[in-house]
Design a protein around this motif. Structure first.
Motif, PDB file in Angstrom:
ATOM      1  N   ASN A   1      -5.541  -0.802  -6.074  1.00 40.27           N
ATOM      2  CA  ASN A   1      -6.614   0.095  -6.498  1.00 40.27           C
ATOM      3  C   ASN A   1      -6.318   1.509  -6.017  1.00 40.27           C
TER       4      ASN A   1
ATOM      5  N   ASP B   1      -4.325   0.997  -2.490  1.00 38.90           N
ATOM      6  CA  ASP B   1      -4.524  -0.009  -1.452  1.00 38.90           C
ATOM      7  C   ASP B   1      -3.725  -1.273  -1.733  1.00 38.90           C
TER       8      ASP B   1
ATOM      9  N   LYS C   1      -9.761  -8.320   3.280  1.00 37.38           N
ATOM     10  CA  LYS C   1      -9.680  -7.652   4.579  1.00 37.38           C
ATOM     11  C   LYS C   1     -10.299  -8.533   5.647  1.00 37.38           C
TER      12      LYS C   1
ATOM     13  N   ASN D   1      -7.208   5.190  -4.748  1.00 37.07           N
ATOM     14  CA  ASN D   1      -8.329   5.816  -4.058  1.00 37.07           C
ATOM     15  C   ASN D   1      -7.943   7.243  -3.709  1.00 37.07           C
TER      16      ASN D   1
ATOM     17  N   ASP E   1      -9.557  -0.270   3.072  1.00 40.55           N
ATOM     18  CA  ASP E   1     -10.687   0.466   2.504  1.00 40.55           C
ATOM     19  C   ASP E   1     -11.032   1.586   3.473  1.00 40.55           C
ATOM     20  N   ASP E   2     -12.070   2.359   3.140  1.00 39.68           N
ATOM     21  CA  ASP E   2     -12.508   3.441   4.022  1.00 39.68           C
ATOM     22  C   ASP E   2     -13.876   3.127   4.620  1.00 39.68           C
ATOM     23  N   GLN E   3     -14.265   1.845   4.592  1.00 44.57           N
ATOM     24  CA  GLN E   3     -15.598   1.463   5.059  1.00 44.57           C
ATOM     25  C   GLN E   3     -15.597   1.278   6.565  1.00 44.57           C
TER      26      GLN E   3
ATOM     27  N   CYS F   1       0.864  -1.188   0.000  1.00 41.87           N
ATOM     28  CA  CYS F   1       0.000   0.000   0.000  1.00 41.87           C
ATOM     29  C   CYS F   1       0.896   1.232   0.000  1.00 41.87           C
TER      30      CYS F   1
END
Length: 594
Positions: free
Chosen positions: A333, A329, A458, A335, A468-470, A319
């Motif tokens: 990907n 990430d 994850k 972001n 991620d940002d979730q 990352c």
């Protein structure tokens, strides 16, 4: 300590002068506990006092003969009921602790003529002595000299129902944290609202010795037969046969490998549902060579380390935090995030199912040359903290500045991690991860252990923007003060109108069959942000971007970072001087450009 002085409070009227009556009563504390830095009072009360003085621990108390002589000189005086209070500021250990002595003169007509009382002052932080852990609340009682570690969170009556990763329902996050304090089981918010209907996974127990030969293709099964609701947590840890440090494998259900000296050893798998460590299934494979092979061993398929960047060790998930607010990430990907102040980049709350040795990597961001840039990387490893700051300044777990020598690893105390300055980067190597910081704007996190061809999943104990940002409760995984300058916009859009030949960075997968080893997508997105509209990336930003792209791609392939670039100065000392000028002053630089 500063003595503010003393106040004599007359509490009752003049008492009668009666001969041969004892008036020796003094009321004074026996022991008084004071927190370092606090102000405190020393009180001395007597029913019959013509004069009162409180002596500091550093002041000599007059002898009995001197005190007796002073009392006899006070003829015909009146005795009063009084309390003398001395006030002291900023209690300091080694200065203000000790015996305070109160001397009360009753007068020559009283028996005894004078009285003496003592009080011991103990300066101590009761909460430090209590040894409360990170989630407990220390409740100190300085009157009694005691401290208690409690879980009295006094949670507000706010309804914010959540489901934890342990499949429990809590009214709000505070009540979840209070439960963590009580039972010492790590939890995090899995989803908002009530938990879904729980369905247990089907797990198989495995304890197996496998004899292999060089070059064989082996697939190891975690033991997961059918997944549950929510998904089971699966952790793989590889213990190499050569005795080197164990490391985590970024896989879930299956692990495929080619037998070589690098893959022989013990594979331990922990499977948990709803983070229930007590009922976890712990499986183990032990890979060893066939004792009497009938055919000569095939050449190892894991190439030896080499200085040639074209040859690979095994691949890793990487990352990268690029300038411009771009995070690529672990699955390559790109972001775009609005980043302000400090954010979690990557973390594992329960590595290998253990609550006691979590690790966190925080990134702190600011504006440098007009673009969002990584200012520092902070590492929490178990109970230890260390930090790499702009200008290649390293703060060790004991709070001191590291004395780095170029190319020489420095061990960071009990963390098991080391830090090295080489190839224009500070390298941090721990058992679970490696990290790299360019000293200005970009940083990389590399998960240790060989990665399979599939994308990284994850786990329930993983958090951070590298996954991620979730989060559902921390915008862009931001931590700390979120007011004023630290506010973020989770809906902020990336730049679409930009100049520069940004697409030239993108290259196909570097390891055949590993789609996530493509390179350049994060660099492409960062290039767009740095060249947005009429803005043109500075020479420094172009150099940083080239280094970051090269490092990201090499680390995915199991290679190493390399300094320099086409847009970087030919003289490395010119670049080194620029980097350290942007950071905090250092007495000992990690390079020699004298």
């Amino acid at each position: 300590m500063t003595s503010v002085g003393f106040v004599i409070v007359v509490l009752a009227a003049l008492t009668a002068n009666v001969d041969c009556v004892s008036y020796g009563d003094i009321q004074m504390c026996e022991v008084q506990y004071v927190k370092p830095g606090d102000d405190f009072q020393m009180a001395c009360r007597s029913d019959h006092a013509s004069s009162t003085r409180i002596y500091l621990p550093s002041e000599p108390v007059p002898t009995d003969e001197v005190l007796l002589a002073e009392g006899r000189r006070e003829q015909g005086g009146y005795a009063e009921r009084s309390t003398t209070i001395n006030e002291y500021e900023d209690a300091t250990l080694g200065v203000d602790d000790g015996i305070y002595t109160c001397v009360v003169q009753h007068g020559s007509d009283y028996n005894p003529i004078y009285s003496v009382a003592e009080c011991r002052v103990i300066i101590v932080d009761l909460c430090v002595e209590a040894g409360c852990d990170d989630v407990e609340i220390c409740e100190a009682d300085y009157d009694a000299g005691t401290a208690e570690c409690t879980c009295n969170y006094e949670c507000p009556n706010v309804l914010d129902i959540l489901c934890s990763d342990t499949c429990e329902v809590f009214w709000n996050e505070c009540s979840m944290e209070e439960k963590v304090c009580v039972d010492k089981i790590a939890r995090q918010r899995e989803s908002d609202g009530f938990c879904p209907n729980r369905e247990e996974p089907v797990l198989r127990e495995i304890d197996e010795d496998i004899e292999v030969n060089y070059g064989e293709e082996i697939t190891l099964n975690s033991g997961l037969v059918r997944d549950g609701t929510p998904w089971a947590t699966i952790h793989w840890v590889f213990h190499p046969a050569d005795g080197s440090d164990p490391h985590f494998l970024s896989v879930r259900e299956l692990y495929q490998l080619t037998v070589s000296d690098d893959t022989l050893g013990v594979y331990k798998i922990t499977l948990m549902h709803c983070m229930d460590a007590e009922n976890a299934v712990r499986n183990e494979y032990r890979l060893a060579l066939i004792k009497d092979p009938t055919t000569p061993p095939a050449p190892t398929t894991s190439p030896e380390p080499t200085d040639d960047p074209g040859e690979l060790n095994f691949p890793h998930h990487v990352c990268t935090a690029f300038p411009g607010g771009v995070i690529e990430d672990f699955n390559s990907n790109p972001n775009y995030y609005d980043l302000s102040c400090t954010h979690i980049l990557a973390a594992d709350l329960m590595p290998a199912g253990s609550f006691y040795n979590p690790w966190f990597i925080y990134g702190t961001f600011d504006q440098l040359d007009g673009a969002t840039s990584l200012m520092s990387m902070t590492f929490y490893h178990g109970s230890n903290i260390f930090e790499v700051q702009r200008g290649w300044l390293v703060i060790t777990p004991d709070g001191s500045k590291a004395q780095l020598e170029e190319g020489v690893p420095l061990q960071l105390g009990a963390t098991g991690c080391s830090v090295t300055f080489k190839e224009w980067h500070v390298h941090v190597v721990c058992a679970e991860f490696s990290a790299y910081y360019d000293g200005l704007m970009t940083g990389h996190v590399q998960l240790r252990g060989e990665a399979g061809p599939w994308e990284l999943e994850k786990g329930p104990t993983n958090i951070g923007l590298c996954f991620d940002d979730q989060s559902g409760w921390r915008p862009n995984w931001q931590v700390g003060n979120q007011r004023d300058q630290c506010e973020v916009d989770v809906d902020k859009e990336p730049c679409v109108d930009h100049g520069g030949d940004c697409g030239a960075y993108i290259t196909p997968e570097q390891v055949p069959g590993h789609s996530w080893t493509t390179c350049g997508y994060g660099t492409d997105a960062a290039c767009a942000e740095l060249n947005c509209g009429d803005t043109v990336a500075s020479q420094t930003q172009q150099c940083v971007l080239e280094q970051a792209n090269s490092a990201n791609c090499e680390l995915k392939q199991g290679g190493d970072v390399v300094g320099s670039g086409d847009n970087c100065p030919e003289d490395e000392c010119e670049w080194f001087t620029l980097v350290v000028s942007r950071g905090c002053p250092q007495d000992h630089l990690p390079f020699d450009c004298s």
